[in-house]
Design an enzyme around this catalytic site. Structure first.
Site: not given
Length: 622
Positions: A354, A415, A467
């Site tokens: 990321e 995301k 994440c």
């Protein structure tokens, strides 16, 4: 003990009874009938008769107001000290339980302490009023959440404390829920369910929830780990909490037996054996779950690049624009050199983390050229974590993109769960006025994606999550439902420093590997990056804040675990049981008849004679 009230003086009694009772002859003094037994030797002496004078300051008269205030102050202080002494041990026990749960969580990772923490909390709140139970639960939550979430302090101490208090306030609900559960038969069973109910709430509210620090995430390398393949993280949480409740039951039996007769102590094995055997059986149950790791559709040789960042933590850890991208380009060139020298196998797919491109490669030709060059150098497709501009002013997206030597392939995952107050500001207009630094530190809001992270590349499908999304059951499960054969967690832990966040995230990644029976890769800008087998075994791992390259041939698997097939059902069942237990606990408290055993397992006893506050019977005619 309640002191025996003084016998009313004849004068006071006559004054009160003049209109109703004839005055007895002077030669035979009247004996008022009070209904009070003569004091025993162990009882305190009766209080002195009250004086009848009403003149302030005279002997026997009323005490002045100033003296009364002075006289009342000491008993008030005494009561406060007694209250403090009574409340301190439970408060310390609650704090101890929260500290034990933190120690069970990485980076310490002493997993046996997780059920012990539940034991301590259960014994602390059992039998208490719900309001007091919640207060103790809040202390438990603060002792756990404050050290757990200290990695957030790079934003500011206020942000760290606010998040920890908010999480602790929700976690604290498990305390009164446990109190209610222990009013029921088989309380150990309902304790596991109410812990799942609490985690279900914390994982969804507010702002989409923040399911960090779940009981399940303490068990990524324990005998219980295999249970994740049967019912996912909710089942694992329930088993940990149930184990702790069984230990609490054993402690209660042991305490009761120490206060009974020798004859009853001989029955100790029969009382203690069931909860202890149950806790042992649950702890070892995960070892019986088969965790296959064989490749079902061949292998995929993966290379994970950890390019590192300029600073060890902080809000500016990524350095200037393009610097982190340059670090990962350098790492990819080193990979190519190692392959050419025969030190590493040629990769089928190269993974970057990321934010490895903090500039939009679709708008910046320099970044696009660098990504095409890296893919050409590695002779393999490249998964890149990039920050994309738009759509619209003040908006960005956090994306995983597939690049080859020919450019962007069109395969992209955005995301789905941006982090509130970190990637977007709820109520931006108000918050930027109240807290000025938000306008500078967070000028843009990350928009959420809407499609699962199933990306087709290198002849297979990988399941990409970004994440903190690894903490959300449904987001990871969605990728497997859409055909993912290998899981990838792209993450940027650079700002969090050496405060445990990366180790906590790695524990979640290992648990996801077991839950879904998939080889898993956690790839980070600054560590810890890791290659994980489908049974949760660490194949390779990097350190924190150092460059690293990890390579391995990972098995491609398509078979679905029982947890995959069950989906949300285990959590829904346990949530329903937990809510039902709480409702039943409330009803049982309201309907329990007098004299029945209460929720603490003891039968109310009649008060002792010297502890009874007697009722004074007015004197009547002889």
């Amino acid at each position: 003990m309640t002191p025996t009230p003084a016998t009313p003086s004849p004068t006071a009694q006559a004054a009160g009874d003049t209109a109703a009772t004839p005055t007895p002859p002077a030669t035979v003094p009247a004996q008022p009938r009070t209904g009070v037994e003569p004091p025993r030797g162990s009882d305190p002496p009766p209080l002195a008769p009250a004086a009848t004078s009403t003149e302030p300051g005279q002997p026997g008269g009323e005490q002045p107001a100033q003296d009364r205030a002075t006289g009342d102050r000491a008993p008030r202080r005494t009561r406060r000290r007694a209250t403090l002494r009574r409340r301190t041990p439970p408060a310390l026990a609650a704090l101890l339980g929260g500290a034990l749960l933190y120690l069970a969580t990485p980076p310490v990772g002493a997993w046996p302490l997780a059920p012990v923490a539940v034991t301590v909390l259960t014994l602390t709140v059992r039998g208490r009023r719900l309001r007091a139970s919640y207060a103790l639960g809040l202390l438990f939550g603060l002792a756990f959440c404050l050290p757990l979430l200290r990695f957030v302090s790079f934003v500011g101490a206020d942000a760290w404390i606010a998040l920890a208090v908010a999480e602790a306030a929700i976690l604290a609900l498990v305390a009164p829920a446990t109190t209610l559960a222990w009013r029921l038969p088989a309380p150990w069973l309902w304790t596991g369910a109410v812990w799942v109910a609490q985690e279900a709430l914390r994982g969804r509210a507010p702002f989409g929830g923040f399911p960090w620090g779940r009981l399940a995430f303490t068990q990524s390398a324990s005998p219980l780990t295999g249970l994740a393949a049967l019912g996912g993280a909710p089942l694992l949480t329930a088993v940990v909490a149930t184990t702790g409740a069984l230990l609490a039951l054993a402690c209660l039996h042991a305490h009761t037996l120490t206060r009974t007769t020798t004859t009853r102590r001989r029955s100790a094995p029969r009382r203690l054996a069931p909860p202890l055997l149950g806790a042992t059986a649950l702890t070892l149950a995960g070892l019986l779950v088969p965790l296959p790791t064989t490749a079902e559709h061949g292998t995929l040789t993966i290379a994970a690049i950890q390019g590192n960042v300029p600073a060890d933590g902080g809000i500016h850890a990524l350095g200037r624009a393009f610097q982190v991208t340059a670090n990962h380009v350098a790492g990819t060139r080193q990979l190519a050199a190692d392959v050419a020298a025969g030190r590493r196998p040629a990769p089928d797919l190269v993974l970057w983390p990321e934010n490895s491109s903090d500039l939009d490669p679709q708008r910046d030709p320099t970044v696009a050229a660098a990504l095409r060059g890296a893919a050409r150098t590695a002779r393999a497709p490249l998964l890149v974590g990039a920050v994309l501009d738009g759509p619209g002013a003040g908006h960005v997206r956090n994306a995983g993109m597939i690049w080859t030597a020919d450019g962007f392939t069109g395969q992209m995952y955005v995301k789905q769960h941006p982090v509130p107050f970190a990637e977007y500001l709820p109520g931006r207009a108000l918050l930027t006025r109240l807290i000025g630094r938000f306008a500078d530190d967070m000028p843009s809001d990350f928009l959420a994606g809407h499609n699962p992270g199933a990306l087709h590349v290198a002849g297979t499908t990988i399941g990409d999550v970004i994440c903190f999304e690894v903490a959300y059951d449904d987001l990871v499960r969605d990728t497997v439902d859409h055909g993912a054969q290998i899981l990838v967690i792209q993450t940027n832990n650079a700002s969090f420093g050496r405060k445990g966040e990366s180790q906590q995230q790695l524990a979640m990644s290992r648990l996801r590997a077991v839950e879904h029976g998939r080889a898993t890769v956690q790839v980070s800008t600054s560590g810890e990056s890791a290659l994980i087998a489908p049974d949760g075994t660490l194949l390779a791992k990097t350190g924190l804040y150092e460059p690293g390259i990890l390579t391995a041939a990972l098995p491609r698997r398509t078979s679905r675990t029982l947890a995959d097939r069950a989906g949300i059902l285990p959590e829904a069942v346990l949530l329903t049981l937990g809510l039902g237990a709480m409702m039943a606990g409330v009803i049982r408290r309201r309907t329990r008849p007098t004299g029945d055993p209460d929720h603490t397992g003891t039968t109310p006893q009649a008060p002792r004679p010297h502890e009874t506050t007697p009722t004074v019977t007015p004197a009547g005619p002889a």
